[in-house]
Design an enzyme around this catalytic site. Structure first.
Site, PDB file in Angstrom:
ATOM      1  N   THR A  76     -17.896 -10.225 -59.897  1.00 41.35           N
ATOM      2  CA  THR A  76     -16.298 -10.829 -59.889  1.00 41.35           C
ATOM      3  C   THR A  76     -15.215  -9.999 -60.806  1.00 41.35           C
ATOM      4  O   THR A  76     -14.219  -9.732 -60.953  1.00 41.35           O
ATOM      5  CB  THR A  76     -15.952 -12.009 -59.715  1.00 41.35           C
ATOM      6  N   ASN A 162     -22.335 -10.206 -48.226  1.00 40.09           N
ATOM      7  CA  ASN A 162     -22.797 -11.354 -48.941  1.00 40.09           C
ATOM      8  C   ASN A 162     -23.437 -12.540 -47.548  1.00 40.09           C
ATOM      9  O   ASN A 162     -24.830 -12.991 -47.765  1.00 40.09           O
ATOM     10  CB  ASN A 162     -22.850 -11.482 -49.855  1.00 40.09           C
ATOM     11  N   GLN A 190     -25.299  -7.278 -53.146  1.00 39.88           N
ATOM     12  CA  GLN A 190     -26.336  -8.163 -52.531  1.00 39.88           C
ATOM     13  C   GLN A 190     -27.458  -6.898 -52.276  1.00 39.88           C
ATOM     14  O   GLN A 190     -28.145  -7.412 -52.403  1.00 39.88           O
ATOM     15  CB  GLN A 190     -25.668  -8.110 -51.798  1.00 39.88           C
ATOM     16  N   SER A 210     -23.852  -7.656 -60.164  1.00 37.24           N
ATOM     17  CA  SER A 210     -24.115  -8.836 -60.660  1.00 37.24           C
ATOM     18  C   SER A 210     -25.681  -9.460 -61.854  1.00 37.24           C
ATOM     19  O   SER A 210     -27.098  -9.114 -61.473  1.00 37.24           O
ATOM     20  CB  SER A 210     -23.914 -10.080 -59.828  1.00 37.24           C
ATOM     21  N   HIS A 212     -26.677 -12.462 -62.168  1.00 39.71           N
ATOM     22  CA  HIS A 212     -28.096 -14.002 -61.105  1.00 39.71           C
ATOM     23  C   HIS A 212     -27.747 -13.523 -59.825  1.00 39.71           C
ATOM     24  O   HIS A 212     -28.923 -14.467 -59.455  1.00 39.71           O
ATOM     25  CB  HIS A 212     -26.790 -15.076 -61.207  1.00 39.71           C
ATOM     26  N   THR A 251     -16.563  -8.954 -77.839  1.00 39.16           N
ATOM     27  CA  THR A 251     -17.984  -9.328 -78.238  1.00 39.16           C
ATOM     28  C   THR A 251     -18.912  -8.937 -77.203  1.00 39.16           C
ATOM     29  O   THR A 251     -19.011 -10.019 -76.182  1.00 39.16           O
ATOM     30  CB  THR A 251     -18.180 -10.243 -79.195  1.00 39.16           C
ATOM     31  N   CYS A 337     -15.414 -24.827 -47.710  1.00 40.00           N
ATOM     32  CA  CYS A 337     -14.581 -26.412 -47.945  1.00 40.00           C
ATOM     33  C   CYS A 337     -13.044 -25.428 -48.508  1.00 40.00           C
ATOM     34  O   CYS A 337     -13.606 -24.434 -49.534  1.00 40.00           O
ATOM     35  CB  CYS A 337     -15.384 -26.633 -49.346  1.00 40.00           C
TER      36      CYS A 337
HETATM   37  C1  PLP Z   1     -21.980 -12.972 -55.506  1.00 35.99           C
HETATM   38  C2  PLP Z   1     -20.905 -12.102 -55.298  1.00 35.99           C
HETATM   39  C3  PLP Z   1     -20.010 -12.006 -56.218  1.00 35.99           C
HETATM   40  C4  PLP Z   1     -20.090 -12.589 -57.239  1.00 35.99           C
HETATM   41  O1  PLP Z   1     -20.568 -12.398 -58.779  1.00 35.99           O
HETATM   42  P1  PLP Z   1     -20.498 -13.169 -59.804  1.00 35.99           P
HETATM   43  O2  PLP Z   1     -21.543 -11.997 -61.456  1.00 35.99           O
HETATM   44  O3  PLP Z   1     -20.553 -14.997 -59.780  1.00 35.99           O
HETATM   45  O4  PLP Z   1     -19.354 -12.959 -59.873  1.00 35.99           O
HETATM   46  C5  PLP Z   1     -19.924 -10.479 -56.026  1.00 35.99           C
HETATM   47  N1  PLP Z   1     -19.694  -9.912 -55.218  1.00 35.99           N
HETATM   48  C6  PLP Z   1     -20.197 -10.217 -53.585  1.00 35.99           C
HETATM   49  C7  PLP Z   1     -20.631  -9.069 -52.813  1.00 35.99           C
HETATM   50  C8  PLP Z   1     -21.308 -11.243 -54.217  1.00 35.99           C
HETATM   51  O5  PLP Z   1     -22.729 -11.445 -53.136  1.00 35.99           O
END
Ligand code: PLP
Length: 413
Positions: A76, A162, A190, A210, A212, A251, A337
């Site tokens: 993000t 996604n 993704q 990202s 995670h 930091t 939602c």
């Molecule tokens: C999950 C996702 C994001 C957001 O990533 P974060 O690291 O949670 O901010 C942005 N773009 C896509 C396509 C995603 O799947």
């Protein structure tokens, strides 16, 4: 080994952290806790060493130079830094001049983390074209070419979607942008870590990713910023200590960055075999569901699709009942939602999927530790639930009797 419930099939939302990633991170909380900005002692040097290694690992994953990797708090933030930073840097006319400040091209089914920065820029005087895909969800270079204007400064198109997994024509769009000297950003959250990436060959100038989504920690990500041909400049959004070449002051999140690096290293080593395994499993899941049920559709492009995601719509079932019925499977629905109500997914709407069908859709996304046993169970549970819900549906009965429901005149009271 018995199955544990619920079964996690929502890896496009987030992935578990790989234990090897956690292990790599741990020393950086308690022993190597220095600030990489501290140049005068060993604590700082050790932390910097950890960050340097991570930078090399991320660079190797995307085929960039390590100097081109900027660490952020996630995709993000990477998207915001790239999109707003490029818009402000390359604007053609000053705010308030009465002329558009510049033209940006994106698409209506991008992630909110791209759409919302674009919408903010629209409010601030930039023109934004949101391209509309066909029913396969694909954005092609031809679509982008058709929207190009003399004052186009930025194109931002995601690598893979996604919700449906559709893979856009990134290399071709990048080539077009380079030909027109337009900056090209892609939200590759993704894609990266799942599929081979080479920002050089793929003509990408700015790329978001990202931690995670690739079995790394949450709250850490990266932005690739091209340094040559063209050298991309960005106006900084966060001012402060000037870390990360001034693109992102603050930091550094050293343990998180070390984790992202380790996740990138593992992804590079294992993506090929993971990808093959996931594709086989996804095929098995889709075949099981589509063989046992009629009036189902798999959404997105047939071939140009990530191997780990499937998005399936089920006719003649009600969305909320379907989610309730498959509670033991942790997945996403085609509903989002909002504050007041359940809205059908805007991505599925963009593909022309009707509101009803969008609500009764499931996104199932598989991951590194998904097993055949889990997938078989999920397929069976979904088939059973849909059949049961349809037993209660008079519309499904009519459909089976061959009545064309689109021609039925409904009585209104
Ligand atoms: C999950 C996702 C994001 C957001 O990533 P974060 O690291 O949670 O901010 C942005 N773009 C896509 C396509 C995603 O799947």
């Amino acid at each position: 080994m018995g199955l544990k419930f619920p079964i996690y099939l929502d890896h496009a939302a987030t992935t578990p952290c790989d234990p090897r990633v956690v292990e790599a991170m741990l020393p950086f909380f308690t022993e190597r806790y220095g600030n990489p900005g501290s140049r005068n002692h060993r604590f700082g040097w050790e932390a910097e060493e950890g960050v340097d290694t991570a930078r090399q690992q991320v660079a190797a994953l995307i085929g960039s130079d390590e100097k081109e990797v900027v660490f952020t708090s996630g995709a993000t933030e990477s998207n915001n830094i790239a999109i707003k930073g490029a818009a402000y840097m390359y604007e053609r006319a000053p705010a308030g001049s009465g002329r558009p400040r510049g033209h940006i091209i994106s698409a209506i089914h991008e992630h909110k983390a791209v759409l919302d920065p674009c919408k903010r820029l629209q409010k601030e005087g930039f023109d934004v074209t949101f391209l509309e895909p066909g029913s396969d969800g694909l954005i092609t270079a031809e679509m982008v070419r058709g929207a190009m204007r003399e004052d186009t400064i930025l194109v931002t198109i995601m690598w893979a979607n996604n919700e449906i997994g559709t893979i856009n024509e990134i290399r071709e769009i990048g080539a077009l942008c380079h030909e027109r000297e337009v900056i090209f950003h892609t939200d590759a959250t993704q894609w990266v870590g799942k599929m081979p990436t080479d920002v050089g060959k793929d003509n990408v100038d700015l790329l978001s990713m990202s931690g995670h989504k690739i079995y790394g920690p949450k709250g850490v990500g990266a932005l690739y910023v091209r340094r040559r041909k063209p050298r991309v400049r960005l106006q900084s959004l966060v001012d402060g200590g000037g870390q990360e070449r001034g693109f992102r002051s603050g930091t550094l999140n050293v343990p998180g960055i070390v984790g992202l690096g380790k996740a990138a290293e593992i992804a590079l080593q294992e993506m090929e075999q993971d990808g093959r395994r996931l594709l086989a499993m996804r095929t098995r899941l889709e075949n099981a569901v589509t063989a046992a049920l009629d009036v189902v559709q798999v959404n997105g492009h047939r071939e140009k699709r990530l191997p780990q995601i499937t998005n399936i719509s089920f006719g003649f079932v009600e969305g909320e009942s379907l989610m309730m019925a498959v509670k033991e499977i942790a997945c996403s629905s085609g509903s989002a939602c909002t504050s007041a109500s359940l809205e059908p997914s805007y991505v599925l709407k963009a593909l022309g999927v009707g509101d009803e069908l969008a609500h009764s859709s499931l996104r199932l996304s598989l991951g590194r530790w998904t097993t055949d046993e889990q997938v078989d169970y999920a397929a069976e549970a979904i088939v059973k639930s849909v059949k049961k819900l349809r037993e209660l549906s008079p519309l499904y009965d009519m459909h089976k009797e061959g009545i064309d429901l689109s021609k039925v005149e409904w009585a209104h009271h």
